[in-house]
Design a protein around this motif. Structure first.
Motif, PDB file in Angstrom:
ATOM      1  N   GLY A 163     -51.455 -27.817  39.481  1.00  0.00           N
ATOM      2  CA  GLY A 163     -51.309 -27.449  40.889  1.00  0.00           C
ATOM      3  C   GLY A 163     -50.511 -26.196  41.146  1.00  0.00           C
ATOM      4  N   ALA A 164     -50.034 -25.538  40.094  1.00  0.00           N
ATOM      5  CA  ALA A 164     -49.268 -24.304  40.282  1.00  0.00           C
ATOM      6  C   ALA A 164     -50.205 -23.140  40.585  1.00  0.00           C
ATOM      7  N   SER A 165     -49.667 -22.124  41.252  1.00  0.00           N
ATOM      8  CA  SER A 165     -50.379 -20.866  41.453  1.00  0.00           C
ATOM      9  C   SER A 165     -49.877 -19.869  40.418  1.00  0.00           C
ATOM     10  N   VAL A 166     -50.781 -19.354  39.600  1.00  0.00           N
ATOM     11  CA  VAL A 166     -50.426 -18.370  38.580  1.00  0.00           C
ATOM     12  C   VAL A 166     -50.726 -16.989  39.143  1.00  0.00           C
ATOM     13  N   VAL A 167     -49.686 -16.169  39.300  1.00  0.00           N
ATOM     14  CA  VAL A 167     -49.813 -14.836  39.891  1.00  0.00           C
ATOM     15  C   VAL A 167     -49.327 -13.812  38.869  1.00  0.00           C
ATOM     16  N   PRO A 168     -50.221 -13.199  38.104  1.00  0.00           N
ATOM     17  CA  PRO A 168     -49.786 -12.179  37.152  1.00  0.00           C
ATOM     18  C   PRO A 168     -49.118 -11.006  37.869  1.00  0.00           C
ATOM     19  N   ALA A 169     -48.101 -10.456  37.257  1.00  0.00           N
ATOM     20  CA  ALA A 169     -47.411  -9.288  37.824  1.00  0.00           C
ATOM     21  C   ALA A 169     -48.273  -8.065  37.574  1.00  0.00           C
ATOM     22  N   SER A 170     -49.342  -7.952  38.361  1.00  0.00           N
ATOM     23  CA  SER A 170     -50.348  -6.917  38.169  1.00  0.00           C
ATOM     24  C   SER A 170     -50.510  -6.130  39.461  1.00  0.00           C
ATOM     25  N   PRO A 171     -49.870  -4.974  39.589  1.00  0.00           N
ATOM     26  CA  PRO A 171     -49.949  -4.216  40.844  1.00  0.00           C
ATOM     27  C   PRO A 171     -51.330  -3.621  41.067  1.00  0.00           C
ATOM     28  N   ALA A 172     -51.712  -3.490  42.332  1.00  0.00           N
ATOM     29  CA  ALA A 172     -52.968  -2.843  42.711  1.00  0.00           C
ATOM     30  C   ALA A 172     -52.655  -1.503  43.375  1.00  0.00           C
ATOM     31  N   THR A 178     -47.223   5.212  46.668  1.00  0.00           N
ATOM     32  CA  THR A 178     -46.754   6.562  46.364  1.00  0.00           C
ATOM     33  C   THR A 178     -45.420   6.544  45.627  1.00  0.00           C
ATOM     34  N   HIS A 179     -44.891   5.362  45.369  1.00  0.00           N
ATOM     35  CA  HIS A 179     -43.567   5.230  44.774  1.00  0.00           C
ATOM     36  C   HIS A 179     -43.561   3.953  43.949  1.00  0.00           C
ATOM     37  N   ILE A 180     -42.715   3.905  42.930  1.00  0.00           N
ATOM     38  CA  ILE A 180     -42.615   2.706  42.107  1.00  0.00           C
ATOM     39  C   ILE A 180     -42.264   1.474  42.944  1.00  0.00           C
ATOM     40  N   GLN A 181     -41.495   1.658  44.007  1.00  0.00           N
ATOM     41  CA  GLN A 181     -41.144   0.528  44.862  1.00  0.00           C
ATOM     42  C   GLN A 181     -42.384  -0.065  45.524  1.00  0.00           C
ATOM     43  N   ASP A 182     -43.363   0.778  45.846  1.00  0.00           N
ATOM     44  CA  ASP A 182     -44.596   0.280  46.453  1.00  0.00           C
ATOM     45  C   ASP A 182     -45.340  -0.650  45.500  1.00  0.00           C
ATOM     46  N   LEU A 183     -45.375  -0.296  44.218  1.00  0.00           N
ATOM     47  CA  LEU A 183     -46.053  -1.134  43.234  1.00  0.00           C
ATOM     48  C   LEU A 183     -45.319  -2.458  43.036  1.00  0.00           C
ATOM     49  N   ALA A 188     -44.624  -8.428  44.547  1.00  0.00           N
ATOM     50  CA  ALA A 188     -43.760  -9.376  45.264  1.00  0.00           C
ATOM     51  C   ALA A 188     -44.489  -9.962  46.472  1.00  0.00           C
ATOM     52  N   GLY A 189     -45.256  -9.122  47.156  1.00  0.00           N
ATOM     53  CA  GLY A 189     -45.998  -9.593  48.308  1.00  0.00           C
ATOM     54  C   GLY A 189     -47.055 -10.615  47.949  1.00  0.00           C
ATOM     55  N   ARG A 190     -47.742 -10.407  46.829  1.00  0.00           N
ATOM     56  CA  ARG A 190     -48.753 -11.373  46.403  1.00  0.00           C
ATOM     57  C   ARG A 190     -48.107 -12.698  45.985  1.00  0.00           C
ATOM     58  N   VAL A 191     -46.914 -12.621  45.392  1.00  0.00           N
ATOM     59  CA  VAL A 191     -46.181 -13.845  45.071  1.00  0.00           C
ATOM     60  C   VAL A 191     -45.860 -14.609  46.356  1.00  0.00           C
ATOM     61  N   LEU A 192     -45.399 -13.890  47.370  1.00  0.00           N
ATOM     62  CA  LEU A 192     -45.066 -14.537  48.640  1.00  0.00           C
ATOM     63  C   LEU A 192     -46.310 -15.037  49.355  1.00  0.00           C
ATOM     64  N   ASP A 193     -47.423 -14.323  49.216  1.00  0.00           N
ATOM     65  CA  ASP A 193     -48.685 -14.812  49.788  1.00  0.00           C
ATOM     66  C   ASP A 193     -49.038 -16.174  49.205  1.00  0.00           C
TER      67      ASP A 193
END
Length: 216
Positions: A163-172, A178-183, A188-193
């Motif tokens: 029942g866990a959600s597996v979210v690879p740390a894979s930026p799109a 435009t910055h490393i923080q965006d990636l 982080a946003g997909r984890v929170l989603d």
């Protein structure tokens, strides 16, 4: 009720920082478990020592740091965080009777993934994840490793089956990074989603090709 955020020893402490900042900005309460291995990673990636006796000071310094390593990038109030030592197996989150909304493990190392999938409960992070699964609460596992071998893939399937959600740390890149923080924020946003926590960390896909390209 709080969310539990577990930080394991995988590289990727900026992901955890971004998740924590966004959860606090959303008004969520957080119970934090930082594994012993992750403290070494945090020291290596940021130069910050995370100490139980000074955890608020160290956490504030960590969350204020940008993904590019620049200090004092963010202004963060950590009053919504409660810290539990990873070695404290009598801590509140070790019991199913302790009420929580669920748990996010970010980043999740392959050792952590294996421990949770096998139910080892060798420390508070793994024990809390096991409790989260048995209580049928939401568990999000942000695995951060490459390449993945067959054993880890089988462990991830086990977690998915549980029942866990597996979210690879894979930026799109469609969000116009435009910055490393965006990636970092995209992951982080997909984890929170996956956890169902609202945020504004990245630009969502709207169906417009090229919509994220900067205008000149």
């Amino acid at each position: 009720m709080p969310w539990i955020v577990g930080v394991s020893g995988a590289s990727g402490t900026p992901y955890a920082a971004a998740v924590l900042r966004a959860m606090l900005a959303a008004g969520e309460s957080v119970d934090l478990v930082v594994s012993r291995a992750s403290r070494l990673t945090l020291l290596d990636e940021t130069g910050i020592s995370f100490r139980d006796a000074h955890w608020q000071q160290d956490l504030r310094e960590w969350l204020a740091r940008g993904a590019d390593g620049k200090p004092d990038t963010f202004d963060v109030d950590v009053s919504g965080v409660r810290h539990w030592s990873a070695g404290d197996l009598a801590a509140g989150p070790s019991s199913g009777s302790y009420p929580t909304k669920g748990m996010l493990i970010v980043p999740a190392s392959t050792a952590c993934v294996a421990g949770v999938a096998l139910g080892l409960s060798k420390d508070l992070l793994q024990r809390t994840a096991s409790v989260t699964l048995k209580e049928r609460r939401r568990l999000v596992v942000a695995v951060r490793e490459t390449p993945l071998d067959g054993r880890t893939l089988r462990h991830l399937v086990t977690l998915d089956d549980a029942g866990a959600s597996v979210v690879p740390a894979s930026p799109a890149f469609y969000a116009g990074a435009t910055h490393i923080q965006d990636l970092v924020d995209f992951v982080a946003g997909r984890v929170l989603d996956a956890a169902g926590v609202g945020h504004d960390l990245y630009r969502r896909w709207r169906g417009d090709l090229g919509g994220a390209r900067p205008t000149t």
